[in-house]
Motif scaffolding. Structure first.
Motif, PDB file in Angstrom:
ATOM      1  N   TRP A  10       0.828  -1.205   0.000  1.00  0.00           N
ATOM      2  CA  TRP A  10       0.000   0.000   0.000  1.00  0.00           C
ATOM      3  C   TRP A  10       0.860   1.253   0.000  1.00  0.00           C
ATOM      4  CZ3 TRP A  10       0.528   3.562   3.817  1.00  0.00           C
ATOM      5  CH2 TRP A  10       1.122   3.147   5.001  1.00  0.00           C
ATOM      6  N   LEU A  11       2.022   1.178   0.627  1.00  0.00           N
ATOM      7  CA  LEU A  11       2.929   2.322   0.658  1.00  0.00           C
ATOM      8  C   LEU A  11       3.539   2.567  -0.723  1.00  0.00           C
ATOM      9  CD1 LEU A  11       4.204   4.440   2.520  1.00  0.00           C
ATOM     10  CD2 LEU A  11       6.041   2.831   2.966  1.00  0.00           C
ATOM     11  N   THR A  13       2.199   1.652  -3.630  1.00  0.00           N
ATOM     12  CA  THR A  13       1.146   2.106  -4.549  1.00  0.00           C
ATOM     13  C   THR A  13       0.683   3.530  -4.245  1.00  0.00           C
ATOM     14  OG1 THR A  13      -0.564   1.072  -3.187  1.00  0.00           O
ATOM     15  CG2 THR A  13       0.299  -0.208  -5.039  1.00  0.00           C
ATOM     16  N   THR A  14       1.050   4.058  -3.114  1.00  0.00           N
ATOM     17  CA  THR A  14       0.739   5.451  -2.788  1.00  0.00           C
ATOM     18  C   THR A  14       1.871   6.389  -3.210  1.00  0.00           C
ATOM     19  OG1 THR A  14      -0.542   4.722  -0.874  1.00  0.00           O
ATOM     20  CG2 THR A  14       0.125   7.023  -0.921  1.00  0.00           C
ATOM     21  N   ILE A  15       3.094   6.003  -2.915  1.00  0.00           N
ATOM     22  CA  ILE A  15       4.238   6.886  -3.165  1.00  0.00           C
ATOM     23  C   ILE A  15       4.599   6.984  -4.647  1.00  0.00           C
ATOM     24  CG2 ILE A  15       6.706   7.147  -2.754  1.00  0.00           C
ATOM     25  CD1 ILE A  15       6.225   6.212   0.084  1.00  0.00           C
ATOM     26  N   PRO A  17       2.761   6.837  -7.528  1.00  0.00           N
ATOM     27  CA  PRO A  17       1.987   7.826  -8.295  1.00  0.00           C
ATOM     28  C   PRO A  17       2.252   9.269  -7.869  1.00  0.00           C
ATOM     29  CG  PRO A  17       0.564   6.040  -7.598  1.00  0.00           C
ATOM     30  CD  PRO A  17       1.884   5.843  -6.911  1.00  0.00           C
ATOM     31  N   ILE A  18       2.453   9.483  -6.579  1.00  0.00           N
ATOM     32  CA  ILE A  18       2.758  10.839  -6.104  1.00  0.00           C
ATOM     33  C   ILE A  18       4.056  11.334  -6.734  1.00  0.00           C
ATOM     34  CG2 ILE A  18       3.482  12.173  -4.078  1.00  0.00           C
ATOM     35  CD1 ILE A  18       1.445  10.516  -2.457  1.00  0.00           C
TER      36      ILE A  18
END
Length: 74
Positions: A10-11, A13-15, A17-18
């Protein structure tokens, strides 16, 4: 030896794209302003949020102030 801990998915897949959005936006925006677009784009892909903050405060905002003042003088 110390045991390496896995990074949660989850980390990642969050970082990711950012970083991609930040680096792409900085590259395109710096290209409009004509200021080292490759540097800003690559730095934006590597780290967050420091490159974005530095870009906004030292490149983007000063240029906006210059344009605003030149329009008021006319």
């Amino acid at each position: 030896m110390s045991e390496l801990k896995e990074i949660p998915i989850w980390l990642i897949t969050t970082i990711v794209p950012i970083l991609l959005v930040q680096g792409t936006w900085m590259f395109l925006d710096a290209g409009k302003w004509g200021k080292w677009r490759w540097f800003w784009g690559i730095w934006g892909l590597i780290n967050t949020p420091l490159p974005l903050l530095i870009y906004l405060f030292f490149v983007r905002f000063p240029d906006n102030r210059k344009k605003r003042h030149s329009r008021e003088d006319e």
